[in-house]
Design a protein around this motif. Structure first.
Motif, PDB file in Angstrom:
ATOM      1  N   LEU A  73       0.832  -1.199   0.000  1.00  0.00           N
ATOM      2  CA  LEU A  73       0.000   0.000   0.000  1.00  0.00           C
ATOM      3  C   LEU A  73       0.873   1.258   0.000  1.00  0.00           C
ATOM      4  O   LEU A  73       0.578   2.225  -0.702  1.00  0.00           O
ATOM      5  CB  LEU A  73      -0.952   0.008   1.193  1.00  0.00           C
ATOM      6  CG  LEU A  73      -1.931   1.173   1.249  1.00  0.00           C
ATOM      7  CD1 LEU A  73      -2.764   1.263  -0.034  1.00  0.00           C
ATOM      8  CD2 LEU A  73      -2.837   1.044   2.450  1.00  0.00           C
ATOM      9  N   ILE A  74       1.945   1.253   0.745  1.00  0.00           N
ATOM     10  CA  ILE A  74       2.865   2.393   0.754  1.00  0.00           C
ATOM     11  C   ILE A  74       3.437   2.609  -0.641  1.00  0.00           C
ATOM     12  O   ILE A  74       3.522   3.746  -1.118  1.00  0.00           O
ATOM     13  CB  ILE A  74       3.972   2.193   1.805  1.00  0.00           C
ATOM     14  CG1 ILE A  74       3.373   2.287   3.215  1.00  0.00           C
ATOM     15  CG2 ILE A  74       5.103   3.214   1.618  1.00  0.00           C
ATOM     16  CD1 ILE A  74       4.309   1.869   4.324  1.00  0.00           C
ATOM     17  N   THR A  75       3.810   1.531  -1.321  1.00  0.00           N
ATOM     18  CA  THR A  75       4.332   1.634  -2.688  1.00  0.00           C
ATOM     19  C   THR A  75       3.297   2.259  -3.612  1.00  0.00           C
ATOM     20  O   THR A  75       3.621   3.140  -4.422  1.00  0.00           O
ATOM     21  CB  THR A  75       4.750   0.243  -3.202  1.00  0.00           C
ATOM     22  OG1 THR A  75       5.768  -0.278  -2.345  1.00  0.00           O
ATOM     23  CG2 THR A  75       5.263   0.312  -4.626  1.00  0.00           C
ATOM     24  N   VAL A  76       2.048   1.833  -3.499  1.00  0.00           N
ATOM     25  CA  VAL A  76       0.974   2.375  -4.339  1.00  0.00           C
ATOM     26  C   VAL A  76       0.767   3.863  -4.046  1.00  0.00           C
ATOM     27  O   VAL A  76       0.672   4.683  -4.965  1.00  0.00           O
ATOM     28  CB  VAL A  76      -0.337   1.584  -4.142  1.00  0.00           C
ATOM     29  CG1 VAL A  76      -1.509   2.294  -4.799  1.00  0.00           C
ATOM     30  CG2 VAL A  76      -0.186   0.176  -4.684  1.00  0.00           C
ATOM     31  N   ILE A  77       0.703   4.226  -2.776  1.00  0.00           N
ATOM     32  CA  ILE A  77       0.494   5.626  -2.394  1.00  0.00           C
ATOM     33  C   ILE A  77       1.628   6.500  -2.927  1.00  0.00           C
ATOM     34  O   ILE A  77       1.396   7.580  -3.469  1.00  0.00           O
ATOM     35  CB  ILE A  77       0.351   5.762  -0.861  1.00  0.00           C
ATOM     36  CG1 ILE A  77      -0.957   5.106  -0.406  1.00  0.00           C
ATOM     37  CG2 ILE A  77       0.415   7.216  -0.425  1.00  0.00           C
ATOM     38  CD1 ILE A  77      -1.079   4.933   1.091  1.00  0.00           C
ATOM     39  N   GLU A  78       2.848   6.024  -2.793  1.00  0.00           N
ATOM     40  CA  GLU A  78       3.991   6.795  -3.288  1.00  0.00           C
ATOM     41  C   GLU A  78       3.938   6.951  -4.806  1.00  0.00           C
ATOM     42  O   GLU A  78       4.250   8.015  -5.349  1.00  0.00           O
ATOM     43  CB  GLU A  78       5.298   6.139  -2.851  1.00  0.00           C
ATOM     44  CG  GLU A  78       5.563   6.282  -1.359  1.00  0.00           C
ATOM     45  CD  GLU A  78       6.756   5.468  -0.878  1.00  0.00           C
ATOM     46  OE1 GLU A  78       7.243   4.579  -1.632  1.00  0.00           O
ATOM     47  OE2 GLU A  78       7.190   5.699   0.260  1.00  0.00           O
ATOM     48  N   ALA A  79       3.539   5.893  -5.514  1.00  0.00           N
ATOM     49  CA  ALA A  79       3.448   5.960  -6.973  1.00  0.00           C
ATOM     50  C   ALA A  79       2.363   6.936  -7.405  1.00  0.00           C
ATOM     51  O   ALA A  79       2.559   7.743  -8.323  1.00  0.00           O
ATOM     52  CB  ALA A  79       3.182   4.570  -7.546  1.00  0.00           C
TER      53      ALA A  79
END
Length: 99
Positions: A73-79
């Motif tokens: 989820l952190i990866t998605v939010i950052e992207a």
């Protein structure tokens, strides 16, 4: 959506809240009204890691400041944070097709 993001099944939510599986299913149906009591609402939002303001009124932020977020989820939010406005519009259109 919030339950899925939290990685919880309906059965896990039912067990955590001491409710029947059919109750949780009813909360999530199109006509479902969600939790009937304030206590259930608060516990459900804590389980999901979301704020009650977001659940009730769509007021940001969605996630509680103390909610643990998965690495995915952190990866998605950052992207998403790196997208430009046309890309955000395209992503929003795509997400609408999924829901």
């Amino acid at each position: 959506m919030a339950r899925t993001i939290a990685g919880l099944s309906q059965k896990e939510v039912a067990n955590a809240l001491g409710k029947g599986l059919s109750t949780i299913r009813n909360w999530e149906t199109d006509g479902g009204a969600g939790p009937k009591t304030q206590d259930d609402l608060i516990v459900m939002c804590r389980l999901y890691g979301i704020t009650t303001d977001w659940y009730l009124e769509g007021v940001e932020p969605m996630f509680r400041h103390d909610a643990p977020l998965s690495d995915k989820l952190i990866t998605v939010i950052e992207a998403v944070a790196r997208l430009n406005p046309p890309q955000l519009d395209a992503l929003a259109d795509f997400i609408e097709t999924l829901c």
